[in-house]
Design an enzyme around this catalytic site. Sequence first.
Site, PDB file in Angstrom:
ATOM      1  N   HIS A  66      -2.025   9.867   6.428  1.00 43.98           N
ATOM      2  CA  HIS A  66      -3.066   8.837   6.477  1.00 43.98           C
ATOM      3  C   HIS A  66      -2.619   7.633   7.309  1.00 43.98           C
ATOM      4  CE1 HIS A  66      -1.006   6.473   3.302  1.00 43.98           C
ATOM      5  NE2 HIS A  66      -1.821   5.488   3.617  1.00 43.98           N
TER       6      HIS A  66
ATOM      7  N   HIS B 236       0.847  -1.187   0.000  1.00 40.81           N
ATOM      8  CA  HIS B 236       0.000   0.000   0.000  1.00 40.81           C
ATOM      9  C   HIS B 236       0.883   1.238   0.000  1.00 40.81           C
ATOM     10  CE1 HIS B 236      -3.765  -1.984   0.101  1.00 40.81           C
ATOM     11  NE2 HIS B 236      -3.657  -2.477   1.313  1.00 40.81           N
ATOM     12  N   ALA B 237       0.258   2.410  -0.140  1.00 42.61           N
ATOM     13  CA  ALA B 237       1.040   3.641  -0.211  1.00 42.61           C
ATOM     14  C   ALA B 237       1.988   3.760   0.982  1.00 42.61           C
ATOM     15  CB  ALA B 237       0.119   4.852  -0.274  1.00 42.61           C
ATOM     16  N   GLU B 238       1.499   3.453   2.181  1.00 42.04           N
ATOM     17  CA  GLU B 238       2.364   3.422   3.355  1.00 42.04           C
ATOM     18  C   GLU B 238       1.982   2.286   4.281  1.00 42.04           C
ATOM     19  OE1 GLU B 238       4.115   7.223   2.268  1.00 42.04           O
ATOM     20  OE2 GLU B 238       1.994   6.724   2.364  1.00 42.04           O
ATOM     21  N   THR B 239       2.997   1.768   4.963  1.00 43.21           N
ATOM     22  CA  THR B 239       2.786   0.881   6.101  1.00 43.21           C
ATOM     23  C   THR B 239       3.414   1.562   7.306  1.00 43.21           C
ATOM     24  OG1 THR B 239       2.771  -1.115   4.748  1.00 43.21           O
ATOM     25  CG2 THR B 239       3.270  -1.390   7.080  1.00 43.21           C
TER      26      THR B 239
END
Length: 269
Positions: free
Chosen positions: A75, A42-45
């Site tokens: 987010h 995903h975009a960030e973890t």
Amino acid sequence: MRIRIVDAFTDRPFAGNPAGVLLLDAFPGDDRLQNIALEVNHAETAFAHPLPAGGEADWALRWFTPAAEVDLCGHATLATAHVLHSTGVHEGPVRFATRSGVLVATPAEDGSITLDFPTAPLTPVTLPDGVTEALGTEPLSAYDTGPHVGDLLLELPDEKSVHVLRPDHRALGAHSRRGVIATARAENSALGYDFVSRCFFPNVGIDEDPVTGSAHTALAPFWAERLGRTTLTGLQASPRAGRVRTELRGERTLLGGRAVTVIEGELLV
């Protein structure tokens, strides 16, 4: 090791921006963190672990895209705070120690969470050669967003110009450290938002980010000056879409939103 996928800046599943969240006892090596983030994809973890009582922060927090560690992520911070509060691990405001200093997430009775982030400094810059071709339209103005955000903020003529963008992501990557924020004033504020944006971050492995809290620390001062109000709502018009409430408080910007846990499981390796 429990792992959760949380949709942030939304009140319903399969919208907003998904983030992986792992609550740990301590941070393992950077290679392991990066490999987990690549696997989550995903975009960030976000990775967090508790800190000793009595310090300036309650939890240490780091964020990884599938390609790199980043200095600031809204987010995934919202997602982490949501997990801490929804599972009962932490009550009340939570202070995160991060690369961008101590960030505070405060829950409200209605289930929303407000993040206290540093306001991004905006510096007007000459439009770099090649940006118009890479973006597919000619911006009205361009701004550097400072070291922590690391984006080129581009103002477009109208909301439709933002919605129809089909940029050359590889070409955009040459013009900033992280990527490009494209924004315009909302055509109809009666729809519940004051400005619209889209965010493209090819340099950290994200062609288009669904909803970007950190970008709103630059969008908030940009639009507050033009619209004459310090409290605004932004619509990030990605395919998943999401809304971010912003309140400009000088050197700090408050970002508000909700989050929904959609997956919970166990990391086996």
